[in-house]
Motif scaffolding. Structure first.
Motif, mmCIF file in Angstrom:
data_model
loop_
_atom_site.group_PDB
_atom_site.id
_atom_site.type_symbol
_atom_site.label_atom_id
_atom_site.label_comp_id
_atom_site.label_asym_id
_atom_site.label_seq_id
_atom_site.Cartn_x
_atom_site.Cartn_y
_atom_site.Cartn_z
ATOM 1 N N THR A 44 0.838 -1.200 0.000
ATOM 2 C CA THR A 44 0.000 0.000 0.000
ATOM 3 C C THR A 44 0.871 1.247 0.000
ATOM 4 O OG1 THR A 44 -1.803 1.180 1.118
ATOM 5 C CG2 THR A 44 -0.288 -0.027 2.536
ATOM 6 N N MET A 45 0.364 2.294 -0.607
ATOM 7 C CA MET A 45 0.992 3.608 -0.508
ATOM 8 C C MET A 45 -0.091 4.667 -0.641
ATOM 9 S SD MET A 45 3.039 3.998 -4.169
ATOM 10 C CE MET A 45 3.216 5.764 -4.307
ATOM 11 N N THR A 46 0.176 5.805 -0.043
ATOM 12 C CA THR A 46 -0.800 6.889 -0.042
ATOM 13 C C THR A 46 -0.279 8.005 -0.939
ATOM 14 O OG1 THR A 46 -1.414 6.288 2.192
ATOM 15 C CG2 THR A 46 -2.044 8.496 1.463
ATOM 16 N N ILE A 47 -1.133 8.455 -1.823
ATOM 17 C CA ILE A 47 -0.697 9.452 -2.802
ATOM 18 C C ILE A 47 -1.494 10.739 -2.624
ATOM 19 C CG2 ILE A 47 -0.630 9.981 -5.285
ATOM 20 C CD1 ILE A 47 -0.460 6.599 -5.240
ATOM 21 N N ILE A 48 -0.782 11.808 -2.326
ATOM 22 C CA ILE A 48 -1.408 13.130 -2.326
ATOM 23 C C ILE A 48 -0.708 13.910 -3.435
ATOM 24 C CG2 ILE A 48 -1.877 15.235 -1.021
ATOM 25 C CD1 ILE A 48 -2.051 13.608 1.477
ATOM 26 N N PRO A 49 -1.412 14.152 -4.544
ATOM 27 C CA PRO A 49 -0.757 14.748 -5.707
ATOM 28 C C PRO A 49 0.036 16.008 -5.351
ATOM 29 C CG PRO A 49 -2.949 14.035 -6.300
ATOM 30 C CD PRO A 49 -2.825 13.857 -4.809
ATOM 31 N N ASN A 50 1.225 16.085 -5.899
ATOM 32 C CA ASN A 50 2.166 17.203 -5.715
ATOM 33 C C ASN A 50 2.768 17.294 -4.314
ATOM 34 O OD1 ASN A 50 1.608 18.052 -8.407
ATOM 35 N ND2 ASN A 50 -0.297 18.944 -7.633
ATOM 36 N N GLN A 51 2.345 16.425 -3.413
ATOM 37 C CA GLN A 51 2.954 16.414 -2.075
ATOM 38 C C GLN A 51 3.703 15.111 -1.823
ATOM 39 O OE1 GLN A 51 0.307 17.681 1.123
ATOM 40 N NE2 GLN A 51 -0.973 18.700 -0.391
ATOM 41 N N THR A 52 3.255 14.056 -2.494
ATOM 42 C CA THR A 52 3.947 12.766 -2.400
ATOM 43 C C THR A 52 4.137 12.254 -3.830
ATOM 44 O OG1 THR A 52 2.005 11.340 -2.435
ATOM 45 C CG2 THR A 52 2.621 12.249 -0.287
ATOM 46 N N PRO A 53 5.072 11.335 -4.046
ATOM 47 C CA PRO A 53 5.200 10.761 -5.393
ATOM 48 C C PRO A 53 3.902 10.056 -5.785
ATOM 49 C CG PRO A 53 6.998 10.051 -3.956
ATOM 50 C CD PRO A 53 6.001 10.736 -3.081
ATOM 51 N N CYS A 54 3.606 10.049 -7.079
ATOM 52 C CA CYS A 54 2.411 9.337 -7.540
ATOM 53 C C CYS A 54 2.789 7.898 -7.901
ATOM 54 C CB CYS A 54 1.758 10.071 -8.712
ATOM 55 S SG CYS A 54 2.522 9.777 -10.316
ATOM 56 N N LEU A 55 1.793 7.113 -8.292
ATOM 57 C CA LEU A 55 2.067 5.702 -8.615
ATOM 58 C C LEU A 55 3.109 5.573 -9.728
ATOM 59 C CD1 LEU A 55 1.078 2.759 -7.936
ATOM 60 C CD2 LEU A 55 -0.404 2.954 -9.930
ATOM 61 N N ARG A 56 3.029 6.467 -10.725
ATOM 62 C CA ARG A 56 3.969 6.359 -11.859
ATOM 63 C C ARG A 56 5.368 6.865 -11.502
ATOM 64 N NH1 ARG A 56 1.904 7.645 -17.779
ATOM 65 N NH2 ARG A 56 3.673 6.296 -18.254
ATOM 66 N N CYS A 57 5.486 7.691 -10.452
ATOM 67 C CA CYS A 57 6.828 8.070 -9.978
ATOM 68 C C CYS A 57 7.543 6.822 -9.462
ATOM 69 C CB CYS A 57 6.744 9.060 -8.824
ATOM 70 S SG CYS A 57 6.148 10.693 -9.224
ATOM 71 N N VAL A 58 6.775 5.922 -8.847
ATOM 72 C CA VAL A 58 7.359 4.737 -8.209
ATOM 73 C C VAL A 58 7.421 3.565 -9.192
ATOM 74 C CG1 VAL A 58 7.167 3.140 -6.263
ATOM 75 C CG2 VAL A 58 6.475 5.532 -5.981
ATOM 76 N N PHE A 59 6.317 3.312 -9.865
ATOM 77 C CA PHE A 59 6.260 2.238 -10.871
ATOM 78 C C PHE A 59 5.843 2.895 -12.181
ATOM 79 C CE2 PHE A 59 4.681 0.390 -6.824
ATOM 80 C CZ PHE A 59 5.704 -0.512 -6.578
ATOM 81 N N GLU A 60 6.815 3.234 -13.015
ATOM 82 C CA GLU A 60 6.450 4.044 -14.184
ATOM 83 C C GLU A 60 5.480 3.332 -15.117
ATOM 84 O OE1 GLU A 60 9.522 5.736 -16.658
ATOM 85 O OE2 GLU A 60 7.981 6.303 -18.113
ATOM 86 N N ALA A 61 5.693 2.020 -15.268
ATOM 87 C CA ALA A 61 4.836 1.299 -16.209
ATOM 88 C C ALA A 61 4.213 0.089 -15.530
ATOM 89 C CB ALA A 61 5.653 0.847 -17.408
ATOM 90 N N ALA A 62 3.047 -0.276 -16.006
ATOM 91 C CA ALA A 62 2.401 -1.489 -15.509
ATOM 92 C C ALA A 62 3.186 -2.693 -16.003
ATOM 93 C CB ALA A 62 0.972 -1.551 -16.032
ATOM 94 N N PRO A 63 3.228 -3.770 -15.219
ATOM 95 C CA PRO A 63 3.895 -4.966 -15.728
ATOM 96 C C PRO A 63 3.209 -5.439 -17.000
ATOM 97 C CG PRO A 63 2.789 -5.412 -13.622
ATOM 98 C CD PRO A 63 2.615 -3.961 -13.913
ATOM 99 N N SER A 64 3.992 -5.919 -17.950
ATOM 100 C CA SER A 64 3.376 -6.324 -19.209
ATOM 101 C C SER A 64 2.537 -7.580 -18.993
ATOM 102 C CB SER A 64 4.441 -6.553 -20.273
ATOM 103 O OG SER A 64 5.396 -7.443 -19.795
ATOM 104 N N PRO A 65 1.496 -7.756 -19.821
ATOM 105 C CA PRO A 65 0.621 -8.913 -19.649
ATOM 106 C C PRO A 65 1.419 -10.208 -19.631
ATOM 107 C CG PRO A 65 -0.260 -7.432 -21.307
ATOM 108 C CD PRO A 65 1.106 -6.916 -20.953
ATOM 109 N N GLY A 66 1.025 -11.092 -18.756
ATOM 110 C CA GLY A 66 1.675 -12.396 -18.701
ATOM 111 C C GLY A 66 2.972 -12.403 -17.914
ATOM 112 N N SER A 67 3.463 -11.215 -17.487
ATOM 113 C CA SER A 67 4.761 -11.191 -16.806
ATOM 114 C C SER A 67 4.623 -11.244 -15.291
ATOM 115 C CB SER A 67 5.543 -9.935 -17.193
ATOM 116 O OG SER A 67 4.917 -8.790 -16.654
#
Ligand SMILES: [Zn+2]
Length: 229
Positions: A44-67
């Motif tokens: 879990t992580m909590t995201i407050i835009p512009n105050q904490t990193p967003c999901l894409r700051c941490v995981f830029e891309a979704a894992p590719s299908p099947g991976s």
């Protein structure tokens, strides 16, 4: 969805929707609490835009299908759901009661089977990574540049799903993950298996034909459940 909300709590089961939520939350400046579980592991992580990193700051891309494992291929151990959901609910109470300074500012990862609790410091990523979403305000999931395209195949009771960003699938790995469902067969051109009264034919670029339904929403859910993304 985003504009009229005070907070978004993630209870979803696939990455495509989470990245869409992240785009919406950043675009409309709404806090959101990410939570995910797989096997005995929760995050879990909590995201407050512009105050904490967003999901894409941490995981830029979704894992590719099947991976990556999905809930259907790896299962979920019930108790870890309660733990992650309780942590998310606590974060929601902090934000909604006007105490944002008390939120969890780290990425928390728990494995209830391995008895591990890991906290990853993510705060330094804010503004430091070249995040397409919160730094460049490119909302690629809202704009439909990523994600899947679906076509109902007329008269065949089947739906074709293809990814906008094709990926080379590793059929050997997928077959190993899916073998709990029963027979999985593959050659270098396609992989086939059956689940929930549907027949899945998956191609190396991530495209899949799901036979046994003409309902696009159901097909997308089945794709996320068994193939991933
Ligand atoms: Zn970001």
């Amino acid at each position: 969805m985003g504009e009229g909300s005070d907070l978004i709590l993630d209870g979803t089961d696939n990455f495509e929707i989470r990245y869409l939520i992240n785009d919406i939350a950043v675009k409309y400046n709404k806090p959101w609490v990410y939570g995910g579980v797989i096997g005995s592991n929760g995050m879990t992580m909590t995201i407050i835009p512009n105050q904490t990193p967003c999901l894409r700051c941490v995981f830029e891309a979704a894992p590719s299908p099947g991976s990556a494992d999905t809930c259907e291929t790896a299962g979920v151990l019930g108790p870890v759901v309660n733990i992650i959901a309780s942590m998310q609910a606590t974060e929601a109470i902090k934000i909604l009661s006007g105490k944002p300074e008390t939120i969890n500012k780290e990425l928390v990862q728990i494995d209830v089977w391995e008895n591990t609790y890991r906290r990853v410091k993510i705060a330094p990523l804010l503004g430091k990574v070249d995040c397409p979403c919160c730094k460049h305000r490119k909302f690629e999931w809202i704009d439909g540049e990523f994600g899947s395209q679906t076509t109902s195949l007329c008269g065949r009771n089947a739906v074709q799903i293809s990814n906008r960003t094709p990926n080379k699938l590793k059929f050997e790995d997928m077959a190993a993950q899916l073998k709990t469902l029963g027979d999985v067969s593959f050659n270098k051109f396609m992989l086939k298996f059956n689940a929930e009264d549907c027949e899945f034919t998956v191609f190396p670029d991530g495209r899949a034909i799901i036979k046994g339904t003409s309902d696009i929403d159901r097909a997308k859910t089945l794709y996320a459940r068994y193939i991933g993304h």
